[in-house]
Motif scaffolding. Structure first.
Motif, mmCIF file in Angstrom:
data_model
loop_
_atom_site.group_PDB
_atom_site.id
_atom_site.type_symbol
_atom_site.label_atom_id
_atom_site.label_comp_id
_atom_site.label_asym_id
_atom_site.label_seq_id
_atom_site.Cartn_x
_atom_site.Cartn_y
_atom_site.Cartn_z
ATOM 1 N N LYS A 172 -1.555 2.585 -3.683
ATOM 2 C CA LYS A 172 -2.953 2.339 -4.032
ATOM 3 C C LYS A 172 -3.740 3.630 -3.823
ATOM 4 O O LYS A 172 -3.440 4.394 -2.899
ATOM 5 N N ARG A 173 -4.740 3.853 -4.667
ATOM 6 C CA ARG A 173 -5.565 5.053 -4.505
ATOM 7 C C ARG A 173 -6.283 5.050 -3.166
ATOM 8 O O ARG A 173 -6.448 6.091 -2.535
ATOM 9 N N SER A 174 -6.724 3.890 -2.704
ATOM 10 C CA SER A 174 -7.406 3.820 -1.407
ATOM 11 C C SER A 174 -6.479 4.257 -0.284
ATOM 12 O O SER A 174 -6.900 4.938 0.660
ATOM 13 N N ALA A 175 -5.188 3.895 -0.370
ATOM 14 C CA ALA A 175 -4.214 4.324 0.637
ATOM 15 C C ALA A 175 -3.998 5.826 0.567
ATOM 16 O O ALA A 175 -3.868 6.503 1.602
ATOM 17 N N LEU A 176 -3.964 6.372 -0.653
ATOM 18 C CA LEU A 176 -3.796 7.820 -0.816
ATOM 19 C C LEU A 176 -4.966 8.569 -0.182
ATOM 20 O O LEU A 176 -4.761 9.552 0.538
ATOM 21 N N ARG B 73 0.793 -1.230 0.000
ATOM 22 C CA ARG B 73 0.000 0.000 0.000
ATOM 23 C C ARG B 73 0.826 1.282 0.000
ATOM 24 O O ARG B 73 0.346 2.313 -0.436
ATOM 25 N N LEU B 74 2.044 1.239 0.518
ATOM 26 C CA LEU B 74 2.795 2.493 0.630
ATOM 27 C C LEU B 74 4.291 2.267 0.676
ATOM 28 O O LEU B 74 4.771 1.151 0.896
ATOM 29 N N ILE B 75 5.010 3.354 0.438
ATOM 30 C CA ILE B 75 6.462 3.405 0.578
ATOM 31 C C ILE B 75 6.796 4.560 1.515
ATOM 32 O O ILE B 75 6.212 5.637 1.407
ATOM 33 N N VAL B 76 7.715 4.320 2.442
ATOM 34 C CA VAL B 76 8.278 5.397 3.261
ATOM 35 C C VAL B 76 9.729 5.561 2.825
ATOM 36 O O VAL B 76 10.521 4.627 2.910
ATOM 37 N N LEU B 77 10.052 6.745 2.337
ATOM 38 C CA LEU B 77 11.369 7.009 1.770
ATOM 39 C C LEU B 77 12.121 8.022 2.623
ATOM 40 O O LEU B 77 11.537 8.974 3.131
#
Length: 315
Positions: free
Chosen positions: A154-158, A99-103
């Motif tokens: 994912k758009r839902s995560a956004l 669902r996401l990336i933390v950079l």
């Protein structure tokens, strides 16, 4: 040189893509097509949803079928960017799931291309993750600021993370090295900020009664002879907020090319650090899948670490 979406496309909207406006959806899928052209084909009824004309503000629903007509456009000059050139982003990933990336964004890298830049973080990640159907920035960091940056897969995560941002449920903690001795009893700066765009396109922000209400909380982490390492937590999210609030408090951030103090910057650069000392050290939010609070920490890069750990006696 031109390129074309040269065939009629029929696209079915997945559940994860619903609830977004069709104009925003088209801007994402029709890469390089000007907004004016997208609105023109919507207005002329060339875009159809379930065989019907729709307005730009129409909210897409799961299983909607969109007819997208052929579109011809001028292509930008080709940019030869290889995966090798953006491989440094791979090592900067602090966390990744479906669902996401933390950079841990490096200093000096824009979050996206534009304004003369061929590519930024988001374009680089799309090269590194060519099979990811969706990669979008959740929030932004200034080009010269390093640290925690969220990217949705994912758009839902956004949508979930944007709602948290609107409801002040995302905590972002920054570290900044500032000029002079920051008073330990000064825990916050409240000053309205007004954004002005110069003729050159450069954005400058200043404290002004005409600006938007802005607030930053501060805590002293370490006091040195000529400077102070502070923790900054923005309560509002204005452009250049921490940098301008530090200047307003009389303690500009080290090596800030817009709002810094030349004499202080000269001292810091002489110690081997030539980048803005503003780092998004920590981010805390509710994970879109587990609904549990998670926290991530971004370590300093070599320049900031060297300054704090090896040259602290000269700060």
């Amino acid at each position: 040189m031109t390129t074309s979406y040269d065939k009629v496309q029929f696209v079915r909207i997945e559940e994860d893509e619903q609830h977004q406006r069709i104009d925003n959806y088209l801007m994402r899928v029709l890469k390089g097509v000007p907004k004016s052209k997208i609105y023109r084909i919507l207005r002329k009824g060339e875009i159809r949803v379930n065989k019907k004309r729709v307005k730009p503000e129409y909210k897409l629903q799961a299983n909607d079928e969109i007819r997208i007509p052929p579109v011809r456009l001028e292509a930008p000059a080709a940019v030869d960017v290889s995966a090798q050139q953006v491989a440094y982003l791979e090592s900067a990933i602090l966390y990744e799931d479906e669902r996401l990336i933390v950079l841990n964004k490096p200093s000096g890298v824009a979050v996206h291309g534009g304004s003369g830049l061929h590519y930024g973080v988001i374009e680089g990640l799309r090269i590194l993750r060519p099979n990811a159907p969706f990669l979008e920035l959740v929030h932004r960091l200034d080009r010269d600021t390093s640290g925690c940056l969220l990217i949705a897969k994912k758009r839902s995560a956004l949508r979930h993370l944007h709602e948290q941002l609107r409801n002040n449920q995302v905590d972002k903690i920054y570290h900044a090295l500032v000029s002079g001795t920051w008073p330990k009893n000064r825990g916050k700066v409240k000053a309205p900020l007004y954004k002005n765009t110069l003729q050159s396109g450069e954005r400058m922000v200043q404290v002004s009664d005409e600006g938007k209400p802005s607030e930053t909380h501060y805590r002293v982490l370490q006091t040195y002879t000529h400077s102070t390492l502070v923790e900054a937590k923005p309560i509002t999210g204005r452009t250049h907020q921490i940098r301008v609030h530090c200047l307003h408090a009389g303690h500009p951030i080290a090596c800030d090319p817009k709002y810094g103090d030349p004499e202080f910057d000269k001292r810091i650069k002489g110690l081997g650090c030539k980048r803005l000392f503003l780092h998004a050290s920590k981010i805390r939010f509710i994970h879109p899948r587990t609904e549990e609070q998670v926290s991530f920490f971004a370590p300093y890069d070599d320049k900031l670490s060297m300054l704090i750990e090896e040259r602290f006696d000269a700060l």
